[in-house]
Design a protein around this motif. Sequence first.
Motif, PDB file in Angstrom:
ATOM      1  N   MET A   1       0.833  -1.192   0.000  1.00  0.00           N
ATOM      2  CA  MET A   1       0.000   0.000   0.000  1.00  0.00           C
ATOM      3  C   MET A   1       0.873   1.250   0.000  1.00  0.00           C
ATOM      4  SD  MET A   1      -2.512   1.289   3.034  1.00  0.00           S
ATOM      5  CE  MET A   1      -2.616   3.041   3.337  1.00  0.00           C
ATOM      6  N   LYS A   2       0.499   2.233  -0.817  1.00  0.00           N
ATOM      7  CA  LYS A   2       1.221   3.485  -0.875  1.00  0.00           C
ATOM      8  C   LYS A   2       0.608   4.463   0.112  1.00  0.00           C
ATOM      9  CE  LYS A   2       2.773   7.107  -4.046  1.00  0.00           C
ATOM     10  NZ  LYS A   2       2.708   7.638  -5.427  1.00  0.00           N
ATOM     11  N   ARG A   3       1.394   4.917   1.087  1.00  0.00           N
ATOM     12  CA  ARG A   3       0.921   5.848   2.100  1.00  0.00           C
ATOM     13  C   ARG A   3       0.794   7.255   1.506  1.00  0.00           C
ATOM     14  NH1 ARG A   3      -1.150   5.343   6.880  1.00  0.00           N
ATOM     15  NH2 ARG A   3       0.289   6.802   7.908  1.00  0.00           N
ATOM     16  N   ALA A   4      -0.250   7.959   1.928  1.00  0.00           N
ATOM     17  CA  ALA A   4      -0.440   9.344   1.489  1.00  0.00           C
ATOM     18  C   ALA A   4       0.624  10.233   2.108  1.00  0.00           C
ATOM     19  CB  ALA A   4      -1.825   9.833   1.900  1.00  0.00           C
ATOM     20  N   LEU A   5       0.943  11.307   1.404  1.00  0.00           N
ATOM     21  CA  LEU A   5       1.832  12.338   1.943  1.00  0.00           C
ATOM     22  C   LEU A   5       0.941  13.304   2.727  1.00  0.00           C
ATOM     23  CD1 LEU A   5       3.890  12.811  -1.332  1.00  0.00           C
ATOM     24  CD2 LEU A   5       4.639  11.609   0.728  1.00  0.00           C
ATOM     25  N   ASN A   6       0.763  13.000   4.010  1.00  0.00           N
ATOM     26  CA  ASN A   6      -0.287  13.608   4.836  1.00  0.00           C
ATOM     27  C   ASN A   6       0.216  14.866   5.543  1.00  0.00           C
ATOM     28  OD1 ASN A   6      -2.397  14.200   6.542  1.00  0.00           O
ATOM     29  ND2 ASN A   6      -2.454  12.215   7.545  1.00  0.00           N
ATOM     30  N   PHE A   7      -0.343  16.021   5.153  1.00  0.00           N
ATOM     31  CA  PHE A   7      -0.008  17.290   5.793  1.00  0.00           C
ATOM     32  C   PHE A   7      -1.237  17.907   6.460  1.00  0.00           C
ATOM     33  CE2 PHE A   7       3.430  16.671   2.810  1.00  0.00           C
ATOM     34  CZ  PHE A   7       4.538  17.120   3.514  1.00  0.00           C
ATOM     35  N   ASN A   8      -2.205  17.077   6.827  1.00  0.00           N
ATOM     36  CA  ASN A   8      -3.412  17.571   7.482  1.00  0.00           C
ATOM     37  C   ASN A   8      -3.091  18.236   8.809  1.00  0.00           C
ATOM     38  OD1 ASN A   8      -5.634  16.966   5.759  1.00  0.00           O
ATOM     39  ND2 ASN A   8      -5.409  14.794   6.247  1.00  0.00           N
ATOM     40  N   ALA A   9      -3.914  19.250   9.153  1.00  0.00           N
ATOM     41  CA  ALA A   9      -3.669  20.022  10.374  1.00  0.00           C
ATOM     42  C   ALA A   9      -4.208  19.338  11.619  1.00  0.00           C
ATOM     43  CB  ALA A   9      -4.283  21.414  10.236  1.00  0.00           C
ATOM     44  N   GLY A  10      -5.076  18.379  11.483  1.00  0.00           N
ATOM     45  CA  GLY A  10      -5.597  17.649  12.632  1.00  0.00           C
ATOM     46  C   GLY A  10      -7.071  17.311  12.447  1.00  0.00           C
ATOM     47  N   PRO A  11      -7.418  16.008  12.613  1.00  0.00           N
ATOM     48  CA  PRO A  11      -6.514  14.893  12.884  1.00  0.00           C
ATOM     49  C   PRO A  11      -5.397  14.797  11.847  1.00  0.00           C
ATOM     50  CG  PRO A  11      -8.780  14.197  13.176  1.00  0.00           C
ATOM     51  CD  PRO A  11      -8.823  15.580  12.561  1.00  0.00           C
ATOM     52  N   ALA A  12      -4.250  14.397  12.344  1.00  0.00           N
ATOM     53  CA  ALA A  12      -3.049  14.482  11.524  1.00  0.00           C
ATOM     54  C   ALA A  12      -2.349  13.130  11.434  1.00  0.00           C
ATOM     55  CB  ALA A  12      -2.112  15.534  12.116  1.00  0.00           C
ATOM     56  N   ALA A  13      -1.190  13.145  10.795  1.00  0.00           N
ATOM     57  CA  ALA A  13      -0.423  11.912  10.591  1.00  0.00           C
ATOM     58  C   ALA A  13      -0.039  11.275  11.921  1.00  0.00           C
ATOM     59  CB  ALA A  13       0.835  12.233   9.788  1.00  0.00           C
ATOM     60  N   LEU A  14      -0.062   9.954  11.934  1.00  0.00           N
ATOM     61  CA  LEU A  14       0.441   9.176  13.062  1.00  0.00           C
ATOM     62  C   LEU A  14       1.699   8.439  12.622  1.00  0.00           C
ATOM     63  CD1 LEU A  14      -2.897   7.722  14.444  1.00  0.00           C
ATOM     64  CD2 LEU A  14      -1.335   9.196  15.700  1.00  0.00           C
ATOM     65  N   PRO A  15       2.620   8.158  13.544  1.00  0.00           N
ATOM     66  CA  PRO A  15       3.822   7.413  13.152  1.00  0.00           C
ATOM     67  C   PRO A  15       3.463   6.045  12.583  1.00  0.00           C
ATOM     68  CG  PRO A  15       4.076   8.367  15.344  1.00  0.00           C
ATOM     69  CD  PRO A  15       2.637   8.531  14.967  1.00  0.00           C
ATOM     70  N   GLU A  16       4.091   5.678  11.472  1.00  0.00           N
ATOM     71  CA  GLU A  16       3.772   4.388  10.853  1.00  0.00           C
ATOM     72  C   GLU A  16       4.062   3.230  11.795  1.00  0.00           C
ATOM     73  OE1 GLU A  16       5.007   3.628   6.867  1.00  0.00           O
ATOM     74  OE2 GLU A  16       4.682   5.691   6.220  1.00  0.00           O
ATOM     75  N   ALA A  17       5.105   3.363  12.609  1.00  0.00           N
ATOM     76  CA  ALA A  17       5.432   2.296  13.562  1.00  0.00           C
ATOM     77  C   ALA A  17       4.304   2.100  14.570  1.00  0.00           C
ATOM     78  CB  ALA A  17       6.736   2.628  14.291  1.00  0.00           C
ATOM     79  N   VAL A  18       3.654   3.183  14.954  1.00  0.00           N
ATOM     80  CA  VAL A  18       2.526   3.109  15.882  1.00  0.00           C
ATOM     81  C   VAL A  18       1.346   2.417  15.226  1.00  0.00           C
ATOM     82  CG1 VAL A  18       0.772   4.515  17.033  1.00  0.00           C
ATOM     83  CG2 VAL A  18       3.189   5.068  17.306  1.00  0.00           C
ATOM     84  N   LEU A  19       1.049   2.791  13.987  1.00  0.00           N
ATOM     85  CA  LEU A  19      -0.067   2.168  13.275  1.00  0.00           C
ATOM     86  C   LEU A  19       0.185   0.677  13.067  1.00  0.00           C
ATOM     87  CD1 LEU A  19      -0.726   4.950  10.615  1.00  0.00           C
ATOM     88  CD2 LEU A  19      -2.151   4.400  12.591  1.00  0.00           C
ATOM     89  N   ALA A  20       1.417   0.330  12.773  1.00  0.00           N
ATOM     90  CA  ALA A  20       1.750  -1.080  12.552  1.00  0.00           C
ATOM     91  C   ALA A  20       1.575  -1.890  13.839  1.00  0.00           C
ATOM     92  CB  ALA A  20       3.182  -1.202  12.035  1.00  0.00           C
ATOM     93  N   LYS A  21       2.010  -1.333  14.958  1.00  0.00           N
ATOM     94  CA  LYS A  21       1.859  -2.057  16.224  1.00  0.00           C
ATOM     95  C   LYS A  21       0.400  -2.179  16.611  1.00  0.00           C
ATOM     96  CE  LYS A  21       3.586  -2.431  20.929  1.00  0.00           C
ATOM     97  NZ  LYS A  21       4.511  -1.907  21.964  1.00  0.00           N
TER      98      LYS A  21
END
Length: 360
Positions: A1-21
């Motif tokens: 899966m290709k991750r978006a280049l997320n520059f949202n102001a909030g809710p915002a990007a979460l660390p990929e390692a956190v999402l994976a866990k």
Amino acid sequence: MKRALNFNAGPAALPEAVLAKAEKEMMNYQSLGMGVMELSHRSKEFEDINDRTNSLLRNLLSIPDDYEVLLLQGGASLQFSMVPMNLLEEGASASYVLTGTWSEKALKEAQKIGNAVIAASSKHGNYKSIPSLSEFDIPAGSSYLHITTNNTIYGTQWHTLPESLNIPLVADMSSDILSRPVNVSSFGLIYAGAQKNLGPSGVTVVIIRKDLLKRSKPELPSMLNYQVYSESKSLYNTPPTLSIYFLMLVLEWAEELGGVKQLEMMNKEKAALLYDVIDRSEGFYKGHAEKQSRSLMNITFTLDNEDLTSVFLREAEESGFIGLAGHRSVGGCRASTYNAVPLENIEKLADFMNYFRNRN
């Protein structure tokens, strides 16, 4: 899966390692056969999550023992009301420094509770800067001074925080908490919605000096009383269990990276890349904030006209960049570069901005 280049102001990007866990544990947390969101908030397993989150916050932010950490609901917007309800003393006033939309809203809600006044404001300059401490006019007998440390809409940030006040300093740190070291002892109360630097939406962190808990009157509704949450370890009612679990994972990730000083160094490098593109563009990109007040979290800029801005945003989205439109109240563009936004995404945006400029 290709991750978006997320520059949202909030809710915002979460660390990929956190999402994976979280993905790995979603169906089966600690071999319980349940996900965290299925656990009882009275269970030992969730109490461990709650305690671990509290401990991580204390360590990362160097929170002194005479401060309480509360994990609440309702977002920072509920704190606009809870702060004056709990801290504004009878017959006294509350002082607010206006640096953008969110501080305006905080003042408006406080004025519904009692006497809240403007101690300083940069509204006359379209919120392009942070007022200097010399501009403050704090009425005698104020119960507290309220500031918003980072302004997501206008892209400004306090780089010199008020210290040695004779009244408690209250700060909305929703969009820059954990992004740089702060001296917690300088504040009476800090609050922050999680959905920018701490995790997903749903949980709000409140850090309050314990002596201020005495101001919370018994006649306050229990769900709006800091003392009630303090006495129950934030478990007075069912807390946002999944959001607190994610908060714990983000804090663990921050600790593994090297803590807040390391995050600050990374954030300065990321912001410098984009500000350099803006400053070298010879006016093609125009930064909104004055240089001495520029935010490390939200880089705001405009182009020559709305048509060119629309083309920029459309081509950016086609190239995979998400969330670059400025807030609807001010327009233009905004790149939010919170802790979880990786440097490589910033580098790609800088390259795109240079490419777009060269073509237009």
